[in-house]
Design a protein around this motif. Structure first.
Motif, short mmCIF file in Angstrom:
data_model
loop_
_atom_site.label_atom_id
_atom_site.label_comp_id
_atom_site.label_asym_id
_atom_site.label_seq_id
_atom_site.Cartn_x
_atom_site.Cartn_y
_atom_site.Cartn_z
N ARG A 1 -4.40 -16.26 -57.38
CA ARG A 1 -5.08 -15.26 -58.22
C ARG A 1 -6.23 -14.60 -57.47
O ARG A 1 -6.54 -13.44 -57.69
CB ARG A 1 -5.59 -15.91 -59.51
CG ARG A 1 -4.52 -16.10 -60.56
CD ARG A 1 -5.12 -16.41 -61.93
NE ARG A 1 -5.86 -17.64 -61.97
CZ ARG A 1 -5.32 -18.85 -62.15
NH1 ARG A 1 -4.03 -18.98 -62.33
NH2 ARG A 1 -6.08 -19.93 -62.19
N ALA A 2 -6.86 -15.34 -56.57
CA ALA A 2 -7.97 -14.80 -55.77
C ALA A 2 -7.47 -14.06 -54.54
O ALA A 2 -8.27 -13.53 -53.77
CB ALA A 2 -8.92 -15.92 -55.36
N GLY A 3 -6.17 -14.03 -54.34
CA GLY A 3 -5.60 -13.34 -53.19
C GLY A 3 -5.76 -14.11 -51.89
O GLY A 3 -5.80 -13.51 -50.82
N LEU A 4 -5.87 -15.44 -51.99
CA LEU A 4 -6.04 -16.28 -50.81
C LEU A 4 -4.85 -17.20 -50.62
O LEU A 4 -4.27 -17.67 -51.60
CB LEU A 4 -7.29 -17.16 -50.95
CG LEU A 4 -8.65 -16.48 -50.96
CD1 LEU A 4 -9.73 -17.49 -51.29
CD2 LEU A 4 -8.94 -15.82 -49.62
N SER A 5 -4.57 -17.50 -49.38
CA SER A 5 -3.60 -18.55 -49.09
C SER A 5 -4.36 -19.86 -48.95
O SER A 5 -5.59 -19.87 -48.77
CB SER A 5 -2.86 -18.24 -47.78
OG SER A 5 -3.76 -18.30 -46.69
N ARG A 6 -3.65 -20.98 -48.99
CA ARG A 6 -4.30 -22.29 -48.80
C ARG A 6 -4.99 -22.36 -47.43
O ARG A 6 -6.14 -22.78 -47.36
CB ARG A 6 -3.26 -23.39 -48.97
CG ARG A 6 -3.71 -24.78 -48.52
CD ARG A 6 -4.87 -25.32 -49.29
NE ARG A 6 -4.47 -25.80 -50.56
CZ ARG A 6 -5.14 -26.69 -51.27
NH1 ARG A 6 -6.25 -27.23 -50.79
NH2 ARG A 6 -4.75 -27.05 -52.45
N PRO A 7 -4.35 -21.91 -46.34
CA PRO A 7 -5.04 -21.97 -45.05
C PRO A 7 -6.31 -21.11 -44.99
O PRO A 7 -7.29 -21.49 -44.36
CB PRO A 7 -3.99 -21.47 -44.05
CG PRO A 7 -2.68 -21.75 -44.71
CD PRO A 7 -2.93 -21.56 -46.18
N GLU A 8 -6.30 -19.96 -45.67
CA GLU A 8 -7.51 -19.13 -45.70
C GLU A 8 -8.62 -19.84 -46.47
O GLU A 8 -9.78 -19.85 -46.05
CB GLU A 8 -7.21 -17.77 -46.35
CG GLU A 8 -6.37 -16.86 -45.50
CD GLU A 8 -5.91 -15.61 -46.23
OE1 GLU A 8 -5.66 -14.61 -45.55
OE2 GLU A 8 -5.81 -15.63 -47.48
N PHE A 9 -8.25 -20.44 -47.60
CA PHE A 9 -9.24 -21.17 -48.38
C PHE A 9 -9.78 -22.36 -47.59
O PHE A 9 -10.98 -22.68 -47.67
CB PHE A 9 -8.66 -21.62 -49.72
CG PHE A 9 -9.68 -22.29 -50.60
CD1 PHE A 9 -10.68 -21.56 -51.21
CD2 PHE A 9 -9.62 -23.66 -50.82
CE1 PHE A 9 -11.62 -22.18 -52.02
CE2 PHE A 9 -10.56 -24.29 -51.62
CZ PHE A 9 -11.56 -23.55 -52.24
N ASP A 10 -8.92 -23.01 -46.82
CA ASP A 10 -9.36 -24.13 -45.99
C ASP A 10 -10.43 -23.68 -44.99
O ASP A 10 -11.40 -24.40 -44.74
CB ASP A 10 -8.19 -24.78 -45.26
CG ASP A 10 -7.29 -25.57 -46.20
OD1 ASP A 10 -7.70 -25.86 -47.34
OD2 ASP A 10 -6.17 -25.92 -45.77
N LEU A 11 -10.26 -22.50 -44.40
CA LEU A 11 -11.27 -21.97 -43.47
C LEU A 11 -12.59 -21.70 -44.19
O LEU A 11 -13.66 -22.09 -43.72
CB LEU A 11 -10.78 -20.67 -42.82
CG LEU A 11 -9.69 -20.78 -41.78
CD1 LEU A 11 -9.30 -19.39 -41.28
CD2 LEU A 11 -10.10 -21.66 -40.62
N LEU A 12 -12.50 -21.03 -45.35
CA LEU A 12 -13.71 -20.75 -46.12
C LEU A 12 -14.37 -22.06 -46.55
O LEU A 12 -15.59 -22.20 -46.48
CB LEU A 12 -13.38 -19.90 -47.35
CG LEU A 12 -12.86 -18.49 -47.08
CD1 LEU A 12 -12.42 -17.84 -48.38
CD2 LEU A 12 -13.90 -17.65 -46.37
#
Length: 192
Positions: free
Chosen positions: A72-83
């Motif tokens: 819903r936030a337009g993020l993938s799991r790997p992107e969220f892991d970086l953040l």
């Protein structure tokens, strides 16, 4: 492989000399694969397959679920892991440090960082002594995004695990932690 399979018992299964115990009697897809292998090679201990196969199958299914709050936030799991790595460490990281923190390749981190920087969630700062080095940190928007999504993501993950009781989840977490510690020790040394 020896014919002995020394398994820890949890009260729900028996300790078997081969993989033909309660694990193979289950109805999941890995149990069907194990039964097929046992019919072809009845002399082989399929116990390791019952564990590794299930871990791999669970990982694949969890990846397919696509983490609803992140999507819903337009993020993938790997992107969220970086953040998340930038948020939880609380300080700037280099791309190499981020790769280690998230168990990702340098190329994958570079690609994800480009996307997150373009969206205004991460900012780069050059190193004063070495122009080849970049230091990365969350922007205010990136920090706010992580802080907003994390409780929702944890609630989603709680729902995914809700079919297991709390004691079973604790036991599974402990066993997976033991496996991970062994693998990181053995396999991590091989990657150096």
């Amino acid at each position: 492989m020896t014919g002995t399979n020394r398994r820890r018992t949890t009260g729900h299964e028996t300790t078997g000399a081969t993989g033909r115990d309660a694990g193979a009697a289950r109805g999941d897809t890995v149990a069907a694969v194990v039964r097929q292998w046992q019919s072809v090679h009845p002399d082989l201990d399929t116990g390791p397959m019952e564990i590794i196969g299930r871990v791999n199958r669970c990982a694949a299914l969890l990846q397919q679920a696509e983490d609803a709050p992140l999507r819903r936030a337009g993020l993938s799991r790997p992107e969220f892991d970086l953040l998340g790595a930038l948020r939880r460490t609380g300080h700037e990281l280099t791309p190499g440090e981020l790769a280690r923190e998230t168990f990702s390749s340098g190329a994958a981190v570079t690609k994800r960082l480009k996307h997150l920087t373009e969206r205004g969630f991460v900012e780069r700062r050059g190193d004063a002594r070495d122009r080849r080095v970049a230091h990365l940190r969350l922007t205010d928007a990136g920090r706010d995004l992580v802080d907003a999504i994390l409780p929702e993501q944890l609630a989603y993950e709680t729902a995914v695990l809700s079919g297991m009781g709390t004691p079973a989840q604790g036991e599974l977490a402990t066993l997976l932690g033991e496996l991970l510690e062994q693998l990181e020790g053995r396999l991590g040394a091989l990657r150096v």
